[in-house]
Design an enzyme around this catalytic site. Structure first.
Site, PDB file in Angstrom:
ATOM      1  N   GLU A   1     -48.613  -6.097  59.880  1.00  0.00           N
ATOM      2  CA  GLU A   1     -49.874  -6.848  59.837  1.00  0.00           C
ATOM      3  C   GLU A   1     -49.986  -7.850  60.984  1.00  0.00           C
ATOM      4  OE1 GLU A   1     -51.613  -7.349  55.483  1.00  0.00           O
ATOM      5  OE2 GLU A   1     -49.463  -7.719  55.506  1.00  0.00           O
TER       6      GLU A   1
ATOM      7  N   GLU B   1     -46.527  -2.141  50.530  1.00  0.00           N
ATOM      8  CA  GLU B   1     -46.847  -3.095  49.466  1.00  0.00           C
ATOM      9  C   GLU B   1     -47.222  -2.437  48.139  1.00  0.00           C
ATOM     10  OE1 GLU B   1     -47.606  -5.425  53.281  1.00  0.00           O
ATOM     11  OE2 GLU B   1     -47.847  -3.370  52.581  1.00  0.00           O
TER      12      GLU B   1
END
Length: 710
Positions: free
Chosen positions: A143, A164
């Site tokens: 990210e 995730e």
């Protein structure tokens, strides 16, 4: 919009006081154009076994560094900013063990906000920003790259992805909004949802480039130099960056919602509706089509806060730690120095299971493997099947042609048992019948050396009884694989009363060398996995025999979040096997395990689920349903679920009292690795604590404190 600059993040920092800080080291790099680029290197000062992670202190330090660089950019001192990591590692995202320790929703809410606050600075520095993905980049590690303007990737980097959802979370530092707006809806669904739910599949560097996550890729030897030169070209405008996967208006108008609808239906059919994270991820990706960056980040804040505070994330972290840590240090394992060296393996049997064993042993141990059976035709068929599988691996690019030839040459089949005389390890894969296994081992013991290890793959028979005719039962060990052998990561290593430490140590080392996770169990009916599943299947069949439909039973147990319903599980393991498992447990513990005459009728009939020509399940076979009809006391879904919960809690508690394994964690590990029990439950014991079954049945809990959300 959330003004992150006004938020006090100190409670989050205080909650992670012992954080291993990943520092942001800055050096100025003179580009070919003569301009200066500020290069940030992330490094926690540890070796490769402790990757860089983003804790609160790490993020705040990075934020301060970016603020200082913003001032330099405004003054015209630097023309760009780039981020990379220590050798082979960019970052592994947040330190999830610390996330799991957060003890209030208010503090939990600060974590996604701090990530957005810091990573968002890469979008507003005033000069082009780059991330050079030099290695491992997971979760927040990827990210930070997505928040940058441009990205390069090392062509040999390993471990890139957004895992995730696999852990009960969502990409909450920009990934859920940024990725679909960078690479399109279908590609984003693959990376954010599909790959994590395929046992956390990673992206290869070539895929990172093809998907458009990275703009360029360079070889390891000159990765940093090449990335800097490429960045210089981007800054100067001489290097043009093409992004063909950027979603256009047509994709947003027509394709986006259709793809999401298909994804939702696929999820419901494959994992049910119990997992929260995948569906929250879908909602965020849907919103990414139309909301602004700031609005998307605010939605991520709320979604990630909800998940961090929930049961499923806490249970997932518990399960993740079992698989990553406890599985690598098996409880009760003897000193590995006691293990015998294995230079040749013998497999008794040449059927499908035996062939799977032989292929695994030859591929992982790279030693000669000899198989045998009752006649040469069966032996030849087994050897041919193994070599066909080796050839298929080569054709798929999983192994080289040279390796395929070496492995094929190491496989040998014979009806001459004398060829087993120099084997160090002999494993049987014969019919699950006690007397047959006893006689097979008694015969082979006369042929092999006195120090040869004998292993049985029995799934439910007593290992001690299997060795009753052996002169040296101390060298016999249970070595229970799960089907399919190549895929399932668990081996139950069964220690019979006579099994000595040398044998047990050898079994554990062999399991490790086969790249399997081994759990040591006592020699009791069903060991761990089958004993627990026998409770579930027994209660399912008890309800069916009482007049409850299979469909109702399947729906009743959906909240367990299992990878398949009871009917599908019976279909997978085989109706005869299912009946045998229930019979074995009923005979051992008649007051606790149910024996179903209807299941025997189904086993004789041979079919439960009706399939189409392609093998897809259409529904329940009408003849099968007629066979089991007749019960007059159907049971409600709520009662079925409660019976199963209480039966599981009772049996697992008794297993622990009887020292079948060392701790509840070992039962959870077995069920996660051997039966696909979901991470979001934490295996089984945290789930039983949360739903009150532990308290109802034995007046306590398996874990203190319980593994649950805030």
């Amino acid at each position: 919009m959330t003004d992150y600059s006004t938020i006090d993040f100190s409670p989050l920092v205080e909650a992670s006081a012992d954080e291993v800080v990943t520092h942001s080291f800055v050096q100025d790099v003179r580009l070919a154009s003569g301009k200066t680029l500020a290069l940030i290197t992330l490094d926690n000062g540890r070796d490769h076994t402790r990757p860089n992670t983003f804790g609160p202190a790490t993020l705040i330090e990075l934020g301060e560094v970016l603020d200082a660089l913003s001032l330099r950019a405004s003054a015209g001192e630097i023309a760009g900013v780039a981020i990379t990591g220590k050798p082979f590692i960019l970052a592994a995202g947040a330190d999830l063990s610390k996330v799991g320790d957060l003890d209030s929703i208010e503090v939990a809410r600060l974590l996604p906000r701090l990530g957005h606050h810091v990573f968002g600075k890469l979008h507003t520095l005033g000069v082009p920003t780059f991330t050079f993905i030099n290695g491992l980049a997971l979760g927040g590690g990827l990210e930070i790259a997505l928040n940058s303007d441009y990205r390069t990737v090392d062509a040999s980097a390993a471990g890139i992805g957004l895992p995730e959802v696999f852990l009960g979370l969502i990409p909450g530092w920009g990934g859920s909004w940024l990725l679909p707006n960078l690479i399109g809806i279908e590609n984003a669904l693959k990376v954010i949802i599909e790959n994590p739910l395929k046992m956390n599949r990673m992206l290869r560097p070539a895929q990172v480039l093809e998907l458009g996550i990275a703009d360029a890729s360079f070889g390891s030897a000159t990765f940093l130099e090449s990335s800097l030169a490429w960045a210089s070209g981007v800054i100067e405008g001489t290097t043009k960056v093409a992004r063909p996967n950027l979603p256009g208006k047509l994709e947003r108008l027509a394709k986006w919602d259709i793809a999401l609808g298909i994804a939702r239906k696929t999820l419901e059919s494959k994992i049910g509706t119990e997992p929260v994270a995948p569906y929250l991820a879908l909602d965020l990706i849907k919103a990414a089509k139309s909301v602004s960056r700031e609005e998307g980040f605010a939605l991520e804040d709320e979604a990630l806060t909800t998940l961090i505070a929930g049961d499923q994330f806490r249970a997932s972290i518990y399960a993740f730690n079992l698989v990553q840590k406890r599985a690598k240090r098996p409880a009760g394992a003897p000193d590995k120095a006691l293990a015998k060296k294995i230079t040749k393996v013998g497999v008794i049997g040449a059927g499908l299971m035996a062939s799977q064993f032989a292929l695994l042993f030859v591929r992982r141990l790279q030693v000669p493997v000899v198989i045998t059976d009752l006649d040469q035709a069966r032996v030849d068929k087994g050897v041919s099947h193994i070599r066909d599988e080796i050839r298929a691996l080569a054709e798929k690019g999983r192994i080289s042609r040279d390796e395929a030839n070496r492995l094929a040459a190491l496989i040998h089949g014979t009806t001459d048992r004398a060829e087993f005389s120099d084997c160090d390890w002999v494993i049987e894969a014969v019919f699950e019948e006690l007397e047959i296994k006893q006689n097979v081992f008694a015969d082979f013991e006369k042929i092999v050396r006195e120090d040869t290890i004998l292993a049985t793959n029995t799934s439910s028979l007593s290992v001690e009884k299997i060795g009753a005719k052996l002169a040296h039962p101390e060298r016999l060990v249970g070595f229970h694989f799960f089907n399919p052998v190549a895929v399932m990561p668990l081996i139950e290593v069964v220690k019979a009363p006579a099994t000595n430490d040398e044998t047990l140590s050898t079994a554990m080392v062999v399991a490790k060398n086969l790249r399997k996770n081994a759990v040591i169990t006592r020699d009791t009916p069903g060991f761990v996995v089958n004993r627990v599943l026998a409770v579930l299947l027994g209660e399912a069949m008890r309800a069916v025999d009482a007049g409850t439909s299979f469909g109702t039973v399947d729906a009743a147990l959906a909240p367990l979040g299992l990878p398949m319903a009871p009917s599908a599980l019976l279909d997978l393991v085989g109706l005869k096997v299912g009946a045998h498992v229930l019979d074995t447990h009923h005979n051992a513990f008649p007051e606790r395990f149910y024996r179903s005459e209807n299941l025997h009728k189904l086993a004789d009939y041979g079919t439960l689920l009706e399939r189409d020509a392609k093998g897809k399940v259409k529904g329940f076979d009408k003849g099968a349903l007629k066979l089991v009809s007749g019960g007059k006391s159907p049971v409600s879904e709520a009662e079925i679920l409660r019976r199963v919960q209480d039966g599981l809690a009772t049996e697992i508690h008794l297993m622990l009292e009887d020292d079948v394994v060392h701790a509840a964690e070992d039962i959870d590990l077995c069920l996660i690795l051997g039966a696909g029990w979901p991470f979001i439950d934490g295996g089984i014991t945290p789930y039983l604590d949360r739903v009150g079954a532990s308290e109802r049945t034995f007046g306590a809990s398996f874990h203190d404190p319980q593994i649950r959300g805030l």
